[in-house]
Design a protein around this motif. Sequence first.
Motif, short mmCIF file in Angstrom:
data_model
loop_
_atom_site.label_atom_id
_atom_site.label_comp_id
_atom_site.label_asym_id
_atom_site.label_seq_id
_atom_site.Cartn_x
_atom_site.Cartn_y
_atom_site.Cartn_z
N GLU A 33 18.14 11.41 30.56
CA GLU A 33 19.07 10.60 29.66
C GLU A 33 18.63 9.20 29.48
OE1 GLU A 33 22.91 11.22 29.79
OE2 GLU A 33 23.33 13.07 31.04
N ASN A 73 21.41 6.85 35.29
CA ASN A 73 21.76 7.69 33.99
C ASN A 73 21.57 6.77 32.77
OD1 ASN A 73 23.15 8.88 31.80
ND2 ASN A 73 24.55 9.95 33.14
N ASN A 118 28.08 5.80 33.99
CA ASN A 118 27.30 6.66 32.97
C ASN A 118 26.64 6.42 31.80
OD1 ASN A 118 26.85 8.89 30.71
ND2 ASN A 118 27.81 10.32 32.64
N ASP A 119 27.22 5.29 31.17
CA ASP A 119 26.52 4.80 30.08
C ASP A 119 26.96 3.24 29.98
OD1 ASP A 119 24.67 4.48 28.25
OD2 ASP A 119 25.46 6.36 26.95
N ASN A 176 32.14 8.71 28.18
CA ASN A 176 30.69 8.85 28.37
C ASN A 176 29.87 8.05 27.63
OD1 ASN A 176 28.10 10.30 28.68
ND2 ASN A 176 29.33 12.33 29.15
N ASP A 230 27.18 13.29 24.38
CA ASP A 230 26.86 12.63 25.84
C ASP A 230 26.52 11.12 25.49
OD1 ASP A 230 25.83 11.84 28.05
OD2 ASP A 230 25.05 14.18 28.51
N ASN A 269 20.85 11.67 24.84
CA ASN A 269 21.25 10.33 24.35
C ASN A 269 19.81 10.30 23.52
OD1 ASN A 269 21.68 9.10 27.71
ND2 ASN A 269 22.97 10.14 26.30
#
Length: 300
Positions: A33, A73, A118-119, A176, A230, A269
């Motif tokens: 990721e 991540n 997460n992002d 996400n 994602d 990603n």
Amino acid sequence: MQDEIVVEDQRMLKLVDPTARLERLWTGATWSEGPVWWKDGSVTWSDIPNNRMLRWHPVTGGSVFRQPSNHSNGHTLDREGRLISCEHSGRRISRTEADGTVVTVVDRYQGKRLNSPNDVVVKNDGTIWFTDPSYGILSDDEGVKADSEIGACHVYRFDPEKEELTIVADDFEKPNGLAFSPDESLLYVSDTGVSHLENGPHHIRVFDVVDGRTLVGSRVFAKIKPGASDGFRIDARGNVFTSAHDGIQIYAPDGVRLGKITVPEIVANCTFGGPDGNWLFIAASTSLYSIVLKTSGGKI
Ligand code: MG
């Protein structure tokens, strides 16, 4: 690998040459990721289950960048070019300083620990926007199992100058990936709630950004299938390059799907990179891939 480029709308031909070929740069991860491209030509990304970050360089190849990584991540660079990371088991947003030390940017909302960021993206004004689903605390596979202290999964905006953390969206199942449009008038955020909820969301929503800090006018931009989005990036013309289970899907700003770059592994990603910003680096399950585009990155 055959039929890598699938053209569904003629606008696709301005973005990807149908003869372009996917290249696998490195393999050996468990779940990849969060790729980020550096000006030295290298890419850093996360191998979450192995609690490490990897690095690929065009001359020296693959190596371990950091281990343990607090199950990092998503990553991005801030306006000063420093690495900003989402950490599942750190339950924080961290920043890697020029000397290599890793410091906490933010880890709590009103005294309660974040779930598992997460992002992340950084706006031109230096504010840090991130998603905080519960994937990293649901089990020990990609973090450390724990209860959610906040009890919900939100999208946040952090102002580093004021040290102020605010919720900008509170109606997601599993927020996400996220990215701003090139002029930062829009913020796109994916919801991957289908992963744990039957008939759950598997779409990207888009919001209008008001006064650089408030989100209004939520609408569904695109429903992603197979799988879900994602993570994604947006090129300088506003086209959305998103992960899906069959590869990278490309959507025009009007929400029409233009085509796909099929990838032989499930994609998580992607990010733009290269000296001219026209390389797409793709983190897909065990491997890191790249492909040359006819368009280049906008905001990361
Ligand atoms: Mg993600």
